[in-house]
Structures are given as structure tokens and as C-alpha cells.
Design a protein around this motif. Structure first.
Motif, mmCIF file in Angstrom:
data_model
loop_
_atom_site.group_PDB
_atom_site.id
_atom_site.type_symbol
_atom_site.label_atom_id
_atom_site.label_comp_id
_atom_site.label_asym_id
_atom_site.label_seq_id
_atom_site.Cartn_x
_atom_site.Cartn_y
_atom_site.Cartn_z
ATOM 1 N N GLN A 50 -2.333 5.304 -4.989
ATOM 2 C CA GLN A 50 -1.815 4.425 -4.114
ATOM 3 C C GLN A 50 -0.678 3.630 -4.587
ATOM 4 N N CYS A 51 -0.787 3.057 -5.874
ATOM 5 C CA CYS A 51 0.282 2.238 -6.374
ATOM 6 C C CYS A 51 1.509 3.130 -6.723
ATOM 7 N N GLN A 52 1.302 4.330 -7.139
ATOM 8 C CA GLN A 52 2.401 5.347 -7.524
ATOM 9 C C GLN A 52 3.186 5.633 -6.333
ATOM 10 N N MET A 70 -0.338 -6.448 3.071
ATOM 11 C CA MET A 70 0.007 -5.269 2.261
ATOM 12 C C MET A 70 -1.034 -4.780 1.263
ATOM 13 N N LEU A 71 -1.491 -5.748 0.735
ATOM 14 C CA LEU A 71 -2.542 -5.592 -0.211
ATOM 15 C C LEU A 71 -3.833 -5.200 0.583
ATOM 16 N N TYR A 72 -4.367 -5.823 1.564
ATOM 17 C CA TYR A 72 -5.432 -5.254 2.227
ATOM 18 C C TYR A 72 -5.314 -4.080 2.670
ATOM 19 N N HIS A 73 -4.019 -3.476 2.942
ATOM 20 C CA HIS A 73 -3.776 -2.112 3.498
ATOM 21 C C HIS A 73 -3.968 -1.083 2.370
ATOM 22 N N GLN A 77 -7.013 1.956 2.295
ATOM 23 C CA GLN A 77 -6.511 3.397 2.339
ATOM 24 C C GLN A 77 -7.236 4.142 0.869
ATOM 25 N N VAL A 78 -7.644 2.992 0.054
ATOM 26 C CA VAL A 78 -8.430 3.545 -1.326
ATOM 27 C C VAL A 78 -9.853 3.649 -0.800
ATOM 28 N N LYS A 79 -10.464 2.781 -0.029
ATOM 29 C CA LYS A 79 -11.690 2.830 0.673
ATOM 30 C C LYS A 79 -11.895 3.797 1.508
ATOM 31 N N GLU A 80 -10.916 4.222 2.562
ATOM 32 C CA GLU A 80 -11.014 5.560 3.306
ATOM 33 C C GLU A 80 -11.176 6.717 2.426
ATOM 34 N N ILE A 100 -13.083 -2.305 -5.122
ATOM 35 C CA ILE A 100 -12.027 -1.598 -5.035
ATOM 36 C C ILE A 100 -10.500 -2.789 -4.948
ATOM 37 N N GLU A 101 -11.099 -3.854 -4.365
ATOM 38 C CA GLU A 101 -9.931 -5.047 -4.457
ATOM 39 C C GLU A 101 -9.537 -5.298 -5.860
#
Length: 124
Positions: A50-52, A70-73, A77-80, A100-101
Motif C-alpha cells: 500500500q505504501c509503495q 488518509m492513514l485510516y484509509h 485497505q490493508v484490513k480488507e 495493522i495500524e
């Protein structure tokens, strides 16, 4: 044309110690990642992916004060992506969300520090 100060061509190549230090830090980080439990390793891989996608010049990742939404989003996405993993579904309560956070924020922090070091190295 004569120059008062003479700089040999090899002096302009930069500090090679910077690249050695950067490689050493990456090796150390990879070693520590190899000790992660399987679930944490999978989450870390998703966080890196995601960060890439957000790693470009002018990205919101590198704002002085990153946007909390944005951080929550990114975390959602990682959680999904992790929702199909059965081991991750067995984690109690909000532990998965917290993990995850933490891993996403750590990855963002690592990228921000690396970018800051690169800018300092290449400034003249």
C-alpha cells in the motif's frame, strides 16, 4: 578558463558511506522482519504494498503532518486484503486493527526517514 578551486571529478560522486549505511539498515530491517509471526509478516507485506503505491514525489505520505483520514484509509485497505485470511479472523477483538495500524505507521515512518536522509545527502 581557469578555476580558482579545483575539484576532481570523483569528488562530485557523493558519499559512498551513505549507501553502505542505507544497505546495512535495510539488511537489519529484513532480519527483524524474518522474526515476525506469519500473520504479522503478511500484514507487513500488505502495508509495504500500500505504501509503495503512494510512494511518489508530492505524496501525502510525506506531508509534514499526515492526514489522519488518509492513514485510516490505508489501514482499512490493508484490513480488507487481510479479511480472507482465516488466521487473521481468529484474532480477538480489535487486536488485528491495532496490529495493522502499528505496522502501517511504522512503514510510513521508515519511508519518511529514508526520504529525509536522501534529501540531506544530495543537498549541496
Amino acid at each position: 578558463m581557469l578555476y580558482r578551486d579545483f575539484y576532481p571529478f570523483y569528488a562530485a560522486q557523493g558519499n559512498s558511506d551513505f549507501y553502505n549505511e542505507e544497505r546495512e539498515q535495510e539488511r537489519e530491517f529484513d532480519l527483524m522482519k524474518s522474526y515476525y509471526p506469519d500473520t504479522a509478516r503478511k500484514i507487513q507485506e500488505k502495508a509495504e504494498a500500500q505504501c509503495q503505491m503512494l510512494d511518489y514525489e508530492g505524496s501525502r505520505l510525506y506531508d509534514e503532518y499526515p492526514d489522519r483520514f488518509m492513514l485510516y484509509h490505508i489501514c482499512s485497505q490493508v484490513k480488507e486484503e487481510m479479511s480472507s485470511d482465516t488466521i487473521a479472523q481468529e484474532m480477538p477483538g480489535g487486536f488485528l486493527d491495532d496490529l495493522i495500524e502499528v505496522l502501517v505507521y511504522q512503514e510510513i515512518s521508515r519511508r519518511r526517514c529514508r526520504r529525509r536522509r536522501c534529501r540531506q545527502c544530495h543537498m549541496f
